[in-house]
Design an enzyme around this catalytic site. Structure first.
Site, PDB file in Angstrom:
ATOM      1  N   ARG A  89       0.842  -1.257  -0.091  1.00 23.00           N
ATOM      2  CA  ARG A  89       0.005  -0.107  -0.069  1.00 23.00           C
ATOM      3  C   ARG A  89       0.812   1.172   0.027  1.00 23.00           C
ATOM      4  NH1 ARG A  89      -4.102  -1.954   4.560  1.00 23.00           N
ATOM      5  NH2 ARG A  89      -5.321  -3.458   3.645  1.00 23.00           N
ATOM      6  N   ARG A 111      -3.359   6.330   1.216  1.00 21.05           N
ATOM      7  CA  ARG A 111      -3.879   7.572   1.934  1.00 21.05           C
ATOM      8  C   ARG A 111      -2.892   8.290   3.025  1.00 21.05           C
ATOM      9  NH1 ARG A 111      -9.284   4.972   4.691  1.00 21.05           N
ATOM     10  NH2 ARG A 111      -8.036   3.444   4.734  1.00 21.05           N
ATOM     11  N   ARG A 148      -7.390  11.185  -5.497  1.00 13.80           N
ATOM     12  CA  ARG A 148      -8.477  10.585  -5.235  1.00 13.80           C
ATOM     13  C   ARG A 148      -9.644  11.450  -5.031  1.00 13.80           C
ATOM     14  NH1 ARG A 148      -9.692   5.831  -0.915  1.00 13.80           N
ATOM     15  NH2 ARG A 148     -12.222   5.962  -0.840  1.00 13.80           N
ATOM     16  N   ASP A 198      -6.871  -2.980  -6.933  1.00 14.80           N
ATOM     17  CA  ASP A 198      -7.376  -3.492  -5.745  1.00 14.80           C
ATOM     18  C   ASP A 198      -7.629  -4.998  -6.072  1.00 14.80           C
ATOM     19  OD1 ASP A 198      -9.212  -2.630  -3.285  1.00 14.80           O
ATOM     20  OD2 ASP A 198     -10.351  -4.360  -4.141  1.00 14.80           O
ATOM     21  N   TYR A 252     -14.999 -12.517   0.633  1.00 16.22           N
ATOM     22  CA  TYR A 252     -15.487 -11.397   0.201  1.00 16.22           C
ATOM     23  C   TYR A 252     -16.770 -11.453  -0.479  1.00 16.22           C
ATOM     24  CZ  TYR A 252     -11.665  -8.615   1.951  1.00 16.22           C
ATOM     25  OH  TYR A 252     -10.749  -7.915   2.644  1.00 16.22           O
TER      26      TYR A 252
END
Length: 375
Positions: A27, A31, A40, A77, A154
């Protein structure tokens, strides 16, 4: 074949001599970086970034503009495959990924088709091509996918889960149905990763994020079995180079020997496994990647440097180690602390590679920028 200016990452995965231990972060485009948050916002949302090859390239390169990292990783992703299957991926603020159409019945699962990345995920392949072009050989590019078991959790739960109740119920009550789903996903992952390799990815990683939630026997039957199927189905040589495969099972330290038997080139470790003991267990059969606790990046730069030193000392001398976090960097981390981590790896690791026969000098690596030392 594009000549790489910095190939430490690929050399370490092959146990070839390096001058310092290579480092990248899971990652690393994320963020914690203000420039990522700005991108973003322009994109509108996370999937707006992933689905736009130019913007995916932009955020992939952002951490390389800040730090002397030894690899770039595709910005995407792990859930693109189930999204391409028509399950309707979306992100709920504060809750993470969710699916509009979870699969919970035999009819749901039997209706799923193996993904064709060229037709179903062209934006990912276009992003890989764009990133490779813009990198210009600065560092290698890593492609990735989620593992079949992780994707299945998921898809069945409809999003994140603490106990994986629905997925485990299907696994135990309808193992044949779960195997059908996992095989469909494994075939899709093979096609997806091979598509990334042909588009320009120079290494690939499979994220088995939830493999560690399984019992010993269930892990081997419902996760490891499909990881091995994928490894055997991947293109392993392209563009004049070997394409290494990294397996990362979070919480998988007890299965390292079995994971090494899959034919993968490297195993990712989370922070719960001592890397020196892991090296003693697998020897030179695979390289090791990891494994600093990401939360240490909240600590002072001095404490971060100390932890880096301890992990390097635990691994010991020689190649075969790619330094990384034991999982993804978290959003609240100070970017300066991430920089201190990367500098510490390069500065402290040099002594572990003295006399290894590495003849390339600093000019092989990414050019340093004003105010930033390469090592």
């Amino acid at each position: 074949m594009t000549e790489l200016k910095n190939d430490r990452f690929l050399r370490a995965l092959a146990h070839e001599p390096v001058d310092v231990t290579p480092v990248w972060m899971m990652r690393q485009a994320g963020r914690y970086l203000p420039e990522y948050r700005a991108s973003r916002e322009r994109a509108g949302n996370f999937m707006g970034l992933c689905g736009n090859p130019d913007m995916a390239c932009e955020v992939t390169l952002q951490p390389l503009e800040r730090y002397p990292l030894d690899a770039a990783i595709l910005f995407s992703d792990i859930l693109t495959i189930p999204d391409a299957m028509g399950l309707g991926l979306y992100f709920e603020p504060g809750e993470g990924p969710k699916f509009e159409k979870p699969v919970r019945t035999e009819a749901d699962i039997m209706a799923l088709d193996v993904v064709n990345p060229e037709a179903d995920l062209p934006y990912v392949l276009d992003a890989v091509k764009t990133i490779r072009r813009e990198l210009g050989g600065r560092v290698p590019l890593i492609g990735f996918s989620g593992s079949p078991w992780t994707l299945a959790t998921y898809m069945i739960e409809g999003g994140s889960s603490r106990d994986f109740r629905r997925a485990k119920q299907m696994m135990y009550d309808r193992p044949e149905l779960m195997h059908h789903l996992l095989d469909t996903l494994a075939q899709s992952v093979i096609r997806y990763l091979n598509g990334q390799i042909l588009a320009g990815a120079q290494a690939v990683q499979i994220f088995d994020t939830w493999g560690g939630a399984l019992s010993h026997n269930a892990y081997r039957e419902f996760s490891l079995r499909y990881l091995e199927q994928i490894v055997k189905g991947l293109i392993r040589q392209h563009d004049g180079r070997k394409v290494p495969v990294i397996l990362f099972t979070k919480g998988g330290g007890q299965w390292l020997e079995a994971m090494a038997d899959t034919g993968a080139d490297a195993l990712g470790l989370d922070w719960t496994t001592d890397i020196g003991r892991a090296r003693a267990r697998v020897g030179d059969r695979v390289a090791l990647q990891g494994n600093m606790d990401p939360t240490i990046l909240y600590a002072s730069p001095e404490r971060i440097r100390e932890e880096v030193g301890q992990i390097l000392a635990s691994y010991g001398k020689g190649s075969g180690h790619v330094f990384n976090l034991g999982h993804g960097i978290t959003p609240e981390v100070d970017p300066e602390h991430a920089g201190a981590f990367i500098r510490a790896v390069h500065e402290l690791s040099a002594e572990y590679h003295v006399g290894t026969g590495f003849t390339a000098c600093l000019e092989r690596a990414s050019p340093s920028r004003p105010g930033r030392d390469l090592n």
